[in-house]
Design an enzyme around this catalytic site. Structure first.
Site, short mmCIF file in Angstrom:
data_model
loop_
_atom_site.label_atom_id
_atom_site.label_comp_id
_atom_site.label_asym_id
_atom_site.label_seq_id
_atom_site.Cartn_x
_atom_site.Cartn_y
_atom_site.Cartn_z
N GLU A 59 39.55 38.02 47.45
CA GLU A 59 38.50 37.85 48.46
C GLU A 59 39.06 38.05 49.86
O GLU A 59 38.40 38.62 50.74
CB GLU A 59 37.88 36.45 48.33
N ASP A 99 42.18 33.65 45.27
CA ASP A 99 43.31 33.97 46.13
C ASP A 99 43.32 33.14 47.40
O ASP A 99 42.31 32.56 47.81
CB ASP A 99 43.32 35.46 46.48
#
Length: 488
Positions: free
Chosen positions: A146, A79
C-alpha cells in the site's frame, strides 16, 4: 507477548501487534508476514484465499444467530514504511521492531513503528480469533504494498470479495470517521549530467542536513515542515558563492514520506574552505527562522577526500535549479471542507546515480483534473531542464457519500458508546478505499482507527487508550451490523 505490551488491553489485539512487529514487513517484503498470518488463520480453521498479487482474504463465519447479516469486509494493509534515524543500527529486512512504552504511547526505538497499519491488521485478526466479538459473516482483506503506490489494491482480484460493506481500519485519529480521500500518482525524473574533473587546488566537502521532522506526505503536508531535498539544494546553492561544485547528492528514501535528511559531496578551492562554516551557520539560522517548527534541524560541513569527478558548472546549475523549481507542499485547499488540503506535491527524493540525477515527486489531489495539472507541471519543469520522465499509474480518490448506510450505523453506534457524534472528515492521504470502491461497484465504505502520530517517521507512535476506544467501537459496530440480518 513483548514485555512492553504485557498487561495492555485488549490483550489479543496487542499480542497480535507484537507478533506483526517481530516479522519484517516493509513494502514489497510482506511475504513472510503474509505467510505467518495465513498459517495462523488456517490453524484456526478459517478459509484463506490469496490472489496473484499476494493479497489475502480470510473468511470468518458469523456468530450463531447472525448468519443472515450482510458480509462486512475488515480491511488493512500488511506493509509498513521503513524509516530510521541515521545513527540507529537497524536492518528492516531482518530485524524485529524494538518497541518502547512512553506513558500512553507505544513507539519504536529510532525507527518507524508500523502501527500504520499493523494496529488495524491486528484488530481485524483479533476479531476473528476471539470469542469477545459478535458479528455477521466477515471477510478480512489484507493487501500488500500500500505504502509505495497502493499496488496491492490496484491489482486486487475482482473475485476475491463478496461483501459490499467495507470498514477500512487505516485511519489515524479517534473521535471521527473518514468518508473520503485523495487520489495520487508519481513522477520519476531522470536528468543526465556531465561529469568533469575538479580543479587542481580543490578539497572535498561533505554537507549533511539532518533533524527534520519528516512525516506523512499526505497527512502532514499542510504543516509546512522542512523538506530535506529543498533545504540541502538551497545550502549547496548558497555555498556556490565560494565556487563550490557539486559531486554527489542524496536525500529522501520513501515516496510518501517528507524527506528528513540530505547529503551532498562537493569540491571547492582550498583557500575558500575557511569561509564554509560562515555560510553553513547563516543557512541554519535562516532555515530555523523560516521553519520554526524544525528546532532539531542541524547542518554540518566537513572536509573530506576530493571527489574524482564533479558536475560541470552548467549541469550543477541545471540540476539544482530543477530541484528548486519542482513544487512542494500545499498547492490548493478544499473549497468546501474546512482545513482539508485539496492538492499537494511532495518532492520525495533526489539521488545521484552515476551520471544521472534521479528525482521523485508524489502529487496528490481529490480532484482528478488538479492531480493531472500537478503532474503536468512536474513534467514541464523536468522537460525544461532536459530530463525524461517516468509516470506511475494514478490511483483514484474516494468521493464522500454522506448518505452511506454504514456511516449512519457508525454514527449511531459511536453515540451509543461515547454520548456524542463523531467528526466526519476526509483525508488528503491516499486510502485504498478509492481503489477498492472503483473495483467493486456498490461498496459502502468508511475508515476509522486509533490515534497514530508522526506516521512514516521514526517518531511514529500509537496511543494505548485510543486503541481501547477503537476496539470497543469496532466490536459494537460489528454487532450492530450483525443485528441487521440476524435473529438476536
Amino acid at each position: 507477548m513483548s514485555d512492553v505490551l504485557r498487561d495492555l488491553q485488549p490483550t489479543r489485539l496487542w499480542e497480535l501487534f507484537g507478533n506483526i512487529a517481530r516479522v519484517p514487513h516493509g513494502s514489497l517484503n510482506e511475504k513472510a508476514l503474509a505467510g505467518s498470518l495465513r498459517l495462523m488463520a488456517e490453524e484456526a480453521g478459517l478459509t484463506v484465499q490469496e490472489d496473484t498479487t499476494g493479497n489475502l482474504c480470510i473468511a470468518v463465519p458469523a456468530s450463531p444467530g447472525y448468519e443472515k447479516a450482510p458480509i462486512v469486509v475488515l480491511q488493512g494493509h500488511l506493509d509498513m514504511v521503513c524509516e530510521k534515524n541515521k545513527e540507529v543500527d537497524f536492518d528492516f529486512t531482518k530485524d524485529a521492531i524494538r518497541l518502547v512504552r512512553d506513558g500512553d504511547w507505544i513507539r519504536a526505538d529510532g525507527t518507524t513503528l508500523g502501527a500504520d497499519n499493523g494496529i488495524g491488521v491486528a484488530a481485524a485478526l483479533a476479531v476473528a480469533f476471539t470469542n469477545e466479538a459478535v458479528h455477521g459473516p466477515l471477510e478480512i482483506l489484507l493487501t500488500v504494498n500500500e505504502e509505495t503506490g497502493l499496488t496491492g489494491a490496484l491489482n486486487l482480484s475482482p473475485s476475491l470479495l463478496k461483501g459490499r460493506i467495507l470498514l477500512n481500519l487505516d485511519s489515524e485519529r479517534t473521535g471521527g470517521v473518514c468518508i473520503g480521500c485523495s487520489g495520487g500518482g508519481g513522477v520519476t525524473t531522470f536528468l543526465p549530467v556531465n561529469l568533469v574533473e575538479p580543479p587542481g587546488d580543490s578539497v572535498g566537502l561533505e554537507v549533511k542536513l539532518a533533524g527534520l521532522q519528516g512525516g506523512h506526505s499526505g497527512i502532514d503536508i499542510h504543516e509546512n515542515r522542512g523538506n530535506a531535498v529543498k533545504l540541502t539544494a538551497r545550502t549547496v546553492i548558497a555555498l556556490g558563492a565560494l565556487g563550490v561544485t557539486l559531486s554527489d547528492f542524496h536525500s529522501g528514501d520513501k515516496l510518501n514520506a517528507i524527506p528528513r535528511e540530505g547529503f551532498a559531496t562537493c569540491a571547492l578551492s582550498r583557500k575558500q574552505f575557511p569561509r564554509v562554516q560562515e555560510i553553513i551557520t547563516r543557512q541554519s539560522d535562516l532555515f530555523k527562522t523560516e521553519f520554526p517548527n524544525e528546532s532539531a534541524l542541524q547542518i554540518s560541513a566537513a572536509q573530506t577526500n576530493v571527489p574524482p569527478t564533479v558536475l560541470s558548472t552548467a549541469s550543477s546549475t541545471t540540476a539544482l535549479a530543477m530541484l528548486m523549481a519542482f513544487p512542494h507542499g500545499v498547492l490548493a485547499m478544499n473549497r468546501e471542507l474546512d482545513n482539508l488540503v485539496e492538492t499537494s506535491n511532495n518532492l520525495s527524493s533526489a539521488h545521484m546515480k552515476g551520471n544521472v540525477f534521479v528525482v521523485h515527486n508524489t502529487p496528490r489531489s481529490s480532484l482528478p483534473q488538479a492531480l493531472q495539472t500537478t503532474i503536468d507541471q512536474i513534467v514541464a519543469v523536468a522537460d525544461l531542464a532536459g530530463g525524461t520522465n517516468q509516470l506511475e499509474d494514478s490511483y483514484p480518490g474516494w468521493q464522500p457519500n454522506p448518505h452511506s448506510k454504514i456511516l449512519k450505523l457508525f454514527e449511531e453506534t459511536y453515540h451509543e458508546i461515547f454520548g456524542n457524534q463523531p467528526r466526519r472528515a476526509a483525508t488528503h492521504a491516499g486510502l485504498e478505499c478509492g481503489v477498492i470502491g472503483d473495483k467493486y461497484e456498490g461498496m459502502d465504505m468508511i475508515s476509522f482507527g486509533p490515534t497514530i502520530v508522526n506516521a512514516h517517521s521514526p517518531d511514529e507512535a500509537v496511543s494505548i487508550s485510543s486503541v481501547q476506544d477503537f476496539w470497543k467501537l469496532l466490536l459494537a459496530l460489528l454487532e450492530n451490523s450483525g443485528k441487521q440480518g440476524g435473529t438476536q
